[in-house]
Design a protein around this motif. Structure first.
Motif, PDB file in Angstrom:
ATOM      1  N   LYS A 149       0.846  -1.187   0.000  1.00 35.03           N
ATOM      2  CA  LYS A 149       0.000   0.000   0.000  1.00 35.03           C
ATOM      3  C   LYS A 149       0.882   1.239   0.000  1.00 35.03           C
ATOM      4  N   THR A 150       0.535   2.198  -0.843  1.00 36.36           N
ATOM      5  CA  THR A 150       1.220   3.471  -0.880  1.00 36.36           C
ATOM      6  C   THR A 150       0.162   4.547  -1.102  1.00 36.36           C
ATOM      7  N   THR A 151       0.558   5.796  -1.158  1.00 30.11           N
ATOM      8  CA  THR A 151      -0.410   6.862  -1.377  1.00 30.11           C
ATOM      9  C   THR A 151       0.005   7.716  -2.566  1.00 30.11           C
ATOM     10  N   LEU A 152      -0.982   8.349  -3.164  1.00 34.67           N
ATOM     11  CA  LEU A 152      -0.787   9.222  -4.304  1.00 34.67           C
ATOM     12  C   LEU A 152      -1.520  10.518  -3.999  1.00 34.67           C
ATOM     13  N   GLN A 212      -5.018  16.043  -7.054  1.00 31.84           N
ATOM     14  CA  GLN A 212      -6.001  17.106  -6.869  1.00 31.84           C
ATOM     15  C   GLN A 212      -6.175  17.456  -5.399  1.00 31.84           C
ATOM     16  N   GLU A 213      -5.075  17.629  -4.720  1.00 34.32           N
ATOM     17  CA  GLU A 213      -5.032  18.015  -3.315  1.00 34.32           C
ATOM     18  C   GLU A 213      -5.692  17.000  -2.386  1.00 34.32           C
ATOM     19  N   LYS A 214      -5.800  15.742  -2.837  1.00 32.90           N
ATOM     20  CA  LYS A 214      -6.320  14.661  -2.010  1.00 32.90           C
ATOM     21  C   LYS A 214      -5.270  13.557  -1.941  1.00 32.90           C
ATOM     22  N   THR A 215      -5.207  12.892  -0.815  1.00 35.47           N
ATOM     23  CA  THR A 215      -4.335  11.743  -0.669  1.00 35.47           C
ATOM     24  C   THR A 215      -5.167  10.499  -0.927  1.00 35.47           C
ATOM     25  N   ILE A 216      -4.752   9.734  -1.948  1.00 32.37           N
ATOM     26  CA  ILE A 216      -5.496   8.561  -2.377  1.00 32.37           C
ATOM     27  C   ILE A 216      -4.652   7.315  -2.143  1.00 32.37           C
ATOM     28  N   PRO A 217      -5.183   6.313  -1.424  1.00 37.20           N
ATOM     29  CA  PRO A 217      -4.422   5.075  -1.240  1.00 37.20           C
ATOM     30  C   PRO A 217      -4.335   4.284  -2.547  1.00 37.20           C
ATOM     31  N   LYS A 233       7.410   1.419  -9.175  1.00 36.22           N
ATOM     32  CA  LYS A 233       7.361   2.880  -9.165  1.00 36.22           C
ATOM     33  C   LYS A 233       6.853   3.428 -10.495  1.00 36.22           C
ATOM     34  N   GLN A 234       7.172   2.760 -11.594  1.00 40.48           N
ATOM     35  CA  GLN A 234       6.728   3.235 -12.900  1.00 40.48           C
ATOM     36  C   GLN A 234       5.212   3.241 -12.996  1.00 40.48           C
ATOM     37  N   ALA A 235       4.556   2.268 -12.415  1.00 39.49           N
ATOM     38  CA  ALA A 235       3.097   2.190 -12.470  1.00 39.49           C
ATOM     39  C   ALA A 235       2.467   3.383 -11.765  1.00 39.49           C
ATOM     40  N   ILE A 236       3.032   3.794 -10.649  1.00 39.44           N
ATOM     41  CA  ILE A 236       2.489   4.936  -9.916  1.00 39.44           C
ATOM     42  C   ILE A 236       2.704   6.228 -10.695  1.00 39.44           C
ATOM     43  N   GLU A 237       3.890   6.384 -11.293  1.00 39.88           N
ATOM     44  CA  GLU A 237       4.157   7.571 -12.094  1.00 39.88           C
ATOM     45  C   GLU A 237       3.244   7.627 -13.315  1.00 39.88           C
ATOM     46  N   LYS A 238       3.051   6.501 -13.985  1.00 45.81           N
ATOM     47  CA  LYS A 238       2.155   6.437 -15.152  1.00 45.81           C
ATOM     48  C   LYS A 238       0.719   6.718 -14.734  1.00 45.81           C
ATOM     49  N   LEU A 239       0.321   6.202 -13.584  1.00 44.59           N
ATOM     50  CA  LEU A 239      -1.035   6.431 -13.092  1.00 44.59           C
ATOM     51  C   LEU A 239      -1.293   7.922 -12.902  1.00 44.59           C
ATOM     52  N   SER A 240      -0.364   8.607 -12.281  1.00 45.94           N
ATOM     53  CA  SER A 240      -0.515  10.041 -12.065  1.00 45.94           C
ATOM     54  C   SER A 240      -0.628  10.801 -13.384  1.00 45.94           C
ATOM     55  N   ILE A 286     -12.899   9.854 -11.800  1.00 42.44           N
ATOM     56  CA  ILE A 286     -11.668  10.471 -11.297  1.00 42.44           C
ATOM     57  C   ILE A 286     -11.974  11.543 -10.258  1.00 42.44           C
ATOM     58  N   LYS A 287     -13.024  12.298 -10.458  1.00 44.72           N
ATOM     59  CA  LYS A 287     -13.371  13.369  -9.517  1.00 44.72           C
ATOM     60  C   LYS A 287     -13.814  12.823  -8.163  1.00 44.72           C
ATOM     61  N   SER A 288     -14.382  11.617  -8.139  1.00 43.57           N
ATOM     62  CA  SER A 288     -14.843  11.038  -6.875  1.00 43.57           C
ATOM     63  C   SER A 288     -13.974   9.854  -6.446  1.00 43.57           C
ATOM     64  N   LEU A 289     -12.722   9.852  -6.846  1.00 42.83           N
ATOM     65  CA  LEU A 289     -11.785   8.759  -6.585  1.00 42.83           C
ATOM     66  C   LEU A 289     -11.496   8.615  -5.095  1.00 42.83           C
ATOM     67  N   ILE A 290     -11.594   7.364  -4.588  1.00 49.01           N
ATOM     68  CA  ILE A 290     -11.275   7.119  -3.178  1.00 49.01           C
ATOM     69  C   ILE A 290     -10.104   6.163  -3.002  1.00 49.01           C
ATOM     70  N   SER A 291      -9.840   5.292  -4.010  1.00 43.70           N
ATOM     71  CA  SER A 291      -8.676   4.410  -3.951  1.00 43.70           C
ATOM     72  C   SER A 291      -8.409   3.837  -5.324  1.00 43.70           C
ATOM     73  N   VAL A 292      -7.190   3.305  -5.483  1.00 48.58           N
ATOM     74  CA  VAL A 292      -6.776   2.706  -6.749  1.00 48.58           C
ATOM     75  C   VAL A 292      -6.116   1.373  -6.439  1.00 48.58           C
TER      76      VAL A 292
END
Length: 75
Positions: free
Chosen positions: A2-5, A8-13, A21-28, A46-52
């Protein structure tokens, strides 16, 4: 794993099956691009995203409303 991203000024697990690490960078990058050029269903998710959840090369975007949950390809 588990990590966080911060998006849009929200922390998403973000849940990963392996440390990638590449997957997280590509996701962003993809989330930012899809927020401006994506279809309405994807923008709503995406606007109502709570986790990925990332499994292999696919990311499942879990939104506040279960009906808006989508899976996108990272590669």
């Amino acid at each position: 794993m588990k990590t966080t991203l911060t998006f849009q000024e929200k922390t998403i697990p973000v849940y990963l099956t392996d440390t990638n690490k590449q997957a997280i960078e590509k996701l962003s990058t993809i989330l930012n691009r899809k927020l401006t050029t994506g279809k309405n269903a994807l923008k709503t998710c995406i606007k109502s995203l709570i986790s990925v959840e990332i499994i292999g090369s696919e990311a499942t975007l879990h939104s506040f409303f279960e009906r808006d949950t989508l899976t996108i390809s990272l590669y």
